[in-house]
Design an enzyme around this catalytic site. Sequence first.
Site, PDB file in Angstrom:
ATOM      1  N   SER B  99       0.842  -0.911  -0.308  1.00  0.00           N
ATOM      2  CA  SER B  99      -0.265   0.130  -0.023  1.00  0.00           C
ATOM      3  C   SER B  99       0.697   1.240  -0.304  1.00  0.00           C
ATOM      4  O   SER B  99       2.129   1.382   0.786  1.00  0.00           O
ATOM      5  CB  SER B  99      -0.690  -0.319   1.045  1.00  0.00           C
ATOM      6  OG  SER B  99      -0.278  -1.075   2.362  1.00  0.00           O
ATOM      7  N   CYS B 100       0.800   1.840  -0.957  1.00  0.00           N
ATOM      8  CA  CYS B 100       1.520   3.020  -0.800  1.00  0.00           C
ATOM      9  C   CYS B 100       0.927   4.467  -0.187  1.00  0.00           C
ATOM     10  O   CYS B 100      -0.636   4.556  -0.585  1.00  0.00           O
ATOM     11  CB  CYS B 100       1.497   3.596  -2.987  1.00  0.00           C
ATOM     12  SG  CYS B 100       0.540   3.423  -3.542  1.00  0.00           S
ATOM     13  N   VAL B 101       1.675   5.193   0.610  1.00  0.00           N
ATOM     14  CA  VAL B 101       1.460   6.263   1.336  1.00  0.00           C
ATOM     15  C   VAL B 101       1.981   7.208   1.042  1.00  0.00           C
ATOM     16  O   VAL B 101       3.758   7.090   0.909  1.00  0.00           O
ATOM     17  CB  VAL B 101       1.548   5.629   2.790  1.00  0.00           C
ATOM     18  CG1 VAL B 101       1.097   6.899   3.491  1.00  0.00           C
ATOM     19  CG2 VAL B 101      -0.295   4.789   3.043  1.00  0.00           C
TER      20      VAL B 101
END
Lengths: 410, 101
Positions: B99-101
């Site tokens: 999950s890219c944040v």
Amino acid sequence: MKKILILGAGTGGTIMANKLRKALDREEWDITIVDKHKTHYYQPGFLFIPFGIYNKQDVIKPKANFIPSGVNMIYSDIDKIIHEENKVLLEGGKVLNYDFLIVATGTRIDPEETPGLKGELWRKEIFDFYTVEGAVALQEFFETWQGGRLVMNIAELPFKCPVAPLEFVFLADEYFTKVGIRDKVDITYVTPLPGAFTKPIATKMLGELLKEKNIKVIPEFYLESVDNKEKKIKSYDGQEIPFDVLTIVPVNKGDDMVERSGMGDDLNFIPTDKYTLKSEKYENIFVLGDASNIPTSKAGSVVHFAAEVLFDNLLCAIKGRELRATFDGHANCYIETGFGKGSLIDFNYETEPLPGTYPLPGVGPFGLLQNTKMNHYGKVIFRWIYWHMLLKGKELPIENHMSMAGKKKS
Amino acid sequence: MAQKTIAGVNLEVTDEGFLVDSSQWTEEIAKELAKEEGIELTDKHFAVLNFIRENADAGLTIRKVGKSGIVDIKGFYELFPGGPLKLSSKIAGIAKPTSCV
């Protein structure tokens, strides 16, 4: 006359309008920008409104103040992009043609995606702080609240400004301490992520800070629905968490216009080359900021860094040359941690947030993944920088690409 | 990185047990990996696993699997209890979802 059309006059669209008008000959290039709203919101300021630190008038200015002369500003809803014909339809039937199109229509919250979220408790005991209306309603609620269970939940990934809900619980801890009811307020942070944040080193630092402030974390909670009667949030795998007040980041989606144009993914974000920022499908369409699906934070700092790359590549495209600038996914986020302190993270596609100093190695003045007063001042000063320099596309004294200087690899 | 023998094949896996080379995946390997997680694979599981393998490069989310027409989100949780996307990615032999944040 050749035409550049920019959809969306938020942070990204406004920066591009300023940069392009300076660079391109007015006799040769017509630049038009379209947005449905006349007000420009300083969105990083929304976070401070629930706690009475900012009020509405601190975060709004007319959009027109930031659009340079020589750029046509149109206030209108956008119906759709007809990419086969290089044109955009506005609501009411007006047609705009373009040679190059920049889509910068951002992301918005969509509480309708979650059953029960926009029910009878919406903005009574359930609040968002991603709209000025939500933030103001929450301020009024907090002013007289007697305490209870405060649940901060994130409904879906990705979402805008991934550190904002963390900052929210840190500031809530400070706020309720200062009004003297912290012992009556139970703060719980409920996230679909496996921990406080995605990347390991930052998660550890932020996780410890949450613990120190007595904020409970419930990870891997994927929101299915909100029960207004029982005042509970429910996950797909049957977990239930009761609340007295729910603050939520609803599902984030790209603009409906993207869906009407048939250009988005399942959340209306536009598939975009993460290095060149050109649309994956269309030669003369670029996508800037939150509207794209590039795998980095949806945040103003990212838009600001990406705008430099998009600008260079658009100039290449205009000349029919290969796109030579590459975006590295650079993001730089101040994190308010409460009681006049803050932290800072700086990262990109390849490098996770690391400890160190920024922007000058060993000197700072800002501390990466450290909790300092100076970082807090950085955030406070940033509002001035945003209005006076960033939106107008002026040079800031920081590197566009992420730098390893000053970072410690452990 | 570690070596592991699954269904008679010597495979390289990450510290968390995800296959390093997705092309080595077979249905037999999937069955073994699922067993380690306490899951008995059915045709429905395989339909989901195939969807996941086909869409691995495009980026997967639980919501996207829920819109696949194969299962809804609730059903996805029932097939792979706990963390459906992480578990199904592991059993499908693709990389751990980021999950890219």
